[in-house]
Design an enzyme around this catalytic site. Structure first.
Site, PDB file in Angstrom:
ATOM      1  N   ARG A 192      -8.328  -1.950  -5.368  1.00 29.23           N
ATOM      2  CA  ARG A 192      -7.774  -1.198  -4.243  1.00 29.23           C
ATOM      3  C   ARG A 192      -6.458  -0.522  -4.589  1.00 29.23           C
ATOM      4  NH1 ARG A 192     -10.541  -4.356   0.031  1.00 29.23           N
ATOM      5  NH2 ARG A 192     -10.115  -3.503   2.067  1.00 29.23           N
TER       6      ARG A 192
ATOM      7  N   ARG B  92      -5.082  -0.196   7.833  1.00 26.67           N
ATOM      8  CA  ARG B  92      -5.954  -0.349   6.666  1.00 26.67           C
ATOM      9  C   ARG B  92      -6.421   1.004   6.140  1.00 26.67           C
ATOM     10  NH1 ARG B  92      -9.742  -4.269   9.720  1.00 26.67           N
ATOM     11  NH2 ARG B  92     -11.207  -3.962   8.034  1.00 26.67           N
TER      12      ARG B  92
HETATM   13  P1  ADP Z   1     -12.993  -3.983   4.721  1.00 29.20           P
HETATM   14  O1  ADP Z   1     -14.384  -4.437   4.328  1.00 29.20           O
HETATM   15  O2  ADP Z   1     -12.894  -3.755   6.175  1.00 29.20           O
HETATM   16  O3  ADP Z   1     -12.541  -2.832   3.872  1.00 29.20           O
HETATM   17  P2  ADP Z   1     -12.010  -6.316   3.324  1.00 29.20           P
HETATM   18  O4  ADP Z   1     -12.806  -7.476   3.834  1.00 29.20           O
HETATM   19  O5  ADP Z   1     -12.385  -5.755   2.014  1.00 29.20           O
HETATM   20  O6  ADP Z   1     -11.997  -5.187   4.439  1.00 29.20           O
HETATM   21  O7  ADP Z   1     -10.484  -6.721   3.255  1.00 29.20           O
HETATM   22  C1  ADP Z   1      -9.818  -7.345   4.344  1.00 29.20           C
HETATM   23  C2  ADP Z   1      -8.345  -7.521   3.994  1.00 29.20           C
HETATM   24  O8  ADP Z   1      -8.216  -8.386   2.860  1.00 29.20           O
HETATM   25  C3  ADP Z   1      -7.607  -6.245   3.595  1.00 29.20           C
HETATM   26  O9  ADP Z   1      -7.126  -5.534   4.718  1.00 29.20           O
HETATM   27  C4  ADP Z   1      -6.488  -6.807   2.723  1.00 29.20           C
HETATM   28  O10 ADP Z   1      -5.458  -7.390   3.507  1.00 29.20           O
HETATM   29  C5  ADP Z   1      -7.182  -7.942   1.986  1.00 29.20           C
HETATM   30  N1  ADP Z   1      -7.799  -7.493   0.719  1.00 29.20           N
HETATM   31  C6  ADP Z   1      -9.141  -7.491   0.419  1.00 29.20           C
HETATM   32  N2  ADP Z   1      -9.357  -7.020  -0.820  1.00 29.20           N
HETATM   33  C7  ADP Z   1      -8.119  -6.717  -1.325  1.00 29.20           C
HETATM   34  C8  ADP Z   1      -7.681  -6.156  -2.556  1.00 29.20           C
HETATM   35  N3  ADP Z   1      -8.533  -5.819  -3.527  1.00 29.20           N
HETATM   36  N4  ADP Z   1      -6.339  -5.977  -2.718  1.00 29.20           N
HETATM   37  C9  ADP Z   1      -5.455  -6.315  -1.771  1.00 29.20           C
HETATM   38  N5  ADP Z   1      -5.816  -6.829  -0.574  1.00 29.20           N
HETATM   39  C10 ADP Z   1      -7.142  -7.026  -0.347  1.00 29.20           C
END
Ligand code: ADP
Ligand code: ADP
Ligand code: ZN
Length: 216
Positions: free
Chosen positions: A88, A172
């Protein structure tokens, strides 16, 4: 085969990853799922991540890259990985290079799900999952065949994420635009990026991804 599914929150990464797991026996590596499990278990990683996730901000690069490395180590070398929600940030993309290389894996495709941001709030606020097997659903777009019963496992309990509210989803999305979208050029240089219309019907999105994986 190792692939990255890239797209803003609600783009359909988890939905499509679950389908690829069922069809091809690949493994879904979702850092969001790993972090939620850590929060639930109350581990030191979970304690650090909880408030950050609730605010819709990004957890530290070191934490998520360590989680990914551990998960890959637990996999058979022949099983393909679907990176869902990772990398990310630019530092995470750099770490992934090293993580893959030391394990003898290469990245085959980066699939970017292109979506209209206005539609994402509705997707996110209507999202829920089966509490026992994790299958994803939506209040309007993907209801269980029998109301209140999971299609996949028959479970009758469902859950919603605390961060799936309109305010957090805006943060987000901003994080995605500022920190995640800029990693695409790294993969574009290598000619491994494919774009898919994430606003299409779920089955059509799946077919488009399958075509990419099959080199069509
Ligand atoms: P979505 O599927 O809605 O994109 P995720 O389940 O992937 O959301 O992620 C939920 C939260 O977990 C993010 O908003 C962040 O806070 C954290 N997160 C998940 N993956 C990462 C990552 N690769 N780097 C940093 N934070 C992460
Ligand atoms: P992400 O993992 O990228 O955050 P999800 O796969 O969890 O996104 O999808 C978010 C919500 O939108 C889920 O409730 C899912 O059922 C729904 N959804 C996913 N793909 C589509 C689609 N192509 N059309 C309509 N709704 C979708
Ligand atoms: Zn279920």
């Amino acid at each position: 085969m190792n692939i990255i599914l890239l797209g803003p929150p609600g783009a359909g990464k988890g939905t499509q990853a679950q389908r690829l797991v069922e069809r091809h026996g690949m493994k879904q590596l979702s850092t969001g799922d790993m972090l939620r499990a850590a929060v639930k278990a109350g581990t030191s990683v979970g304690l650090k991540a909880k408030a950050v996730m609730e605010a819709g901000e990004l957890v530290s690069d070191e934490i998520v890259s360590a989680l990914i490395g551990d998960e890959l180590d637990a996999m058979a070398s022949g099983q393909g990985a679907i990176f869902d929600g990772y990398p990310r940030t630019a530092p995470q993309a750099q770490s992934l290079e090293a993580i893959l290389e030391t394990r003898g894996r290469t990245l085959d495709h980066v699939v970017e799900l292109e979506v209209n941001e206005d539609a994402l709030v509705e997707r996110i606020t209507g999202r829920y999952t089966c509490a026992s097997c994790g299958k994803g659903y939506h209040d309007t777009f993907e209801k269980p065949v029998v109301e209140g019963t999971c299609d996949k496992c028959g479970g009758q309990e469902f859950k919603r994420r605390p961060d799936d509210n309109e305010e957090t989803v805006r943060t987000r999305m901003a994080e995605y635009r500022a920190k995640t979208a800029p990693i695409l050029p790294l993969y574009e240089e290598r000619g491994i990026v494919a774009r898919v219309d994430g606003m299409a019907e779920m089955d059509d999105v799946t077919n488009a991804i399958e075509a990419i994986l099959n080199g069509r």
